[in-house]
Enzyme design. Sequence first.
Site, short mmCIF file in Angstrom:
data_model
loop_
_atom_site.label_atom_id
_atom_site.label_comp_id
_atom_site.label_asym_id
_atom_site.label_seq_id
_atom_site.Cartn_x
_atom_site.Cartn_y
_atom_site.Cartn_z
N LYS A 1 -16.81 3.77 9.78
CA LYS A 1 -16.11 3.88 8.48
C LYS A 1 -14.61 3.64 8.67
O LYS A 1 -14.03 4.05 9.68
CB LYS A 1 -16.35 5.27 7.89
CG LYS A 1 -15.90 5.38 6.44
CD LYS A 1 -16.58 6.53 5.71
CE LYS A 1 -15.94 7.87 5.98
NZ LYS A 1 -16.70 8.98 5.38
N LYS B 1 -10.74 3.70 6.66
CA LYS B 1 -9.98 4.24 5.54
C LYS B 1 -9.24 3.12 4.82
O LYS B 1 -8.69 2.21 5.46
CB LYS B 1 -8.99 5.29 6.04
CG LYS B 1 -9.64 6.50 6.69
CD LYS B 1 -10.39 7.35 5.68
CE LYS B 1 -11.05 8.55 6.35
NZ LYS B 1 -11.68 9.45 5.36
N ASN C 1 -10.52 8.06 -0.13
CA ASN C 1 -10.09 9.46 -0.27
C ASN C 1 -9.45 9.75 -1.63
O ASN C 1 -8.45 10.48 -1.72
CB ASN C 1 -9.15 9.86 0.87
CG ASN C 1 -9.91 9.98 2.19
OD1 ASN C 1 -10.00 9.01 2.94
ND2 ASN C 1 -10.49 11.13 2.46
N HIS D 1 -20.94 15.15 4.21
CA HIS D 1 -19.55 15.01 4.64
C HIS D 1 -19.36 15.75 5.96
O HIS D 1 -20.09 16.69 6.26
CB HIS D 1 -18.64 15.59 3.55
CG HIS D 1 -17.20 15.67 3.93
ND1 HIS D 1 -16.48 16.84 3.89
CD2 HIS D 1 -16.35 14.72 4.36
CE1 HIS D 1 -15.24 16.59 4.27
NE2 HIS D 1 -15.13 15.32 4.56
MG MG Z 1 -14.35 10.91 2.97
#
Ligand code: MG
Length: 375
Positions: free
Chosen positions: A171, A173, A210, A310
């Site tokens: 993943k 960001k 986010n 999460h």
């Molecule tokens: Mg997250």
Amino acid sequence: MKITALETFVLHVPVSAGGIADSRHQLSHWGAPGVRIHTDTGLVGTGYTGTHAHLPSDRMITSCIEAAYGPLLLGRDPRSVQALWTTLQRHPPLQWVGRAGITHLAHAAVDVALWDLKAQAAGEPLWRLLGGSDEARLEAYDTDGGWLDRSDEQLVAETEARLAQGYRAVKLKVGSRDERGGFDPARDLRRVALVRQALPEGARLMVDANGGWDLATALEAGRELAAFDVTWLEEPIWYDDLPGHARLARALATPIALGEQLYTLDAFRDFIAAGAVHYVQADAVRLAGVSEWWRVAELAHAHHLPVVPHIGDMMQVHLQLALAHPACTLLEHIPWMRDCFEEPATVAEGRFVVPQRPGAGTALRDDALERYHVA
Ligand code: MG
């Protein structure tokens, strides 16, 4: 079996490479305010929640556990965990001041400690108590190489390092800003292209904003993601914006993931009913523990939606839950708290090793309390 005492703690554990950043946060430490629940059998249950290591808010959580929940728990049988969940959640004075936020995080820590005790009393790891199989194969995806403050070169090097360790899912960001503080989706898309290029055919790539974009940016950048075979776009806009996420879920080819900032079963019900989420990222330490997490997972499963917990608990409880629940086949990996636990969650060849100790996996090493406890 009776509860005899509650003992709270606050751990502040360093994150990778001295610090990390996403679109909204910069962190040097991860916080774990929690509780050890003692019983007349000698068994001790451990539970904690996850914070950004801000001591005043961590203390609000531990004081809620001590002052508000403690008196409701002393003398009770910890194995009656579902009944105790209702007692704590529906206690009228507490319900009045908090059905989310600090009281919910505090309840999460307590509920996890109670499930830890229940599994220890049964002599089984929690995943087995919940009906899981030791043949479960749970894939890990890595988030710790994809922070927003890492350079393009670091990003590619981190991706290659994860591939060498056996990961086939990572993943990244997004939500970059330019020098004037405006959104910089061009930087994000360049980095998505670089990581995609570094991955072999069939490897999964996820991106996580986010909650940092506005709707217009999420629509525009989200459309570009389709060219890079992105498995999901996570929290593109403000966490609680249900109509905005529903609109994105309809408009974009890339599926939407969210849930790490949702506190209640009711919130998940509403997002799922609105078609605003494809990957349900329930977090047992923001929901009120294992009890409420399981209800959310069942709700998602009834809608045939995958649940990908999460990382908020740094994998320990979520590993137990993901091994047990049929909606889970994938779990996030961030190793910041590895050296805190008696049996830390471990990845080998891209899959989580199935833990064997009785309990919820939350038992702390004594030296973790010495090293990371904040007095
Ligand atoms: Mg997250």
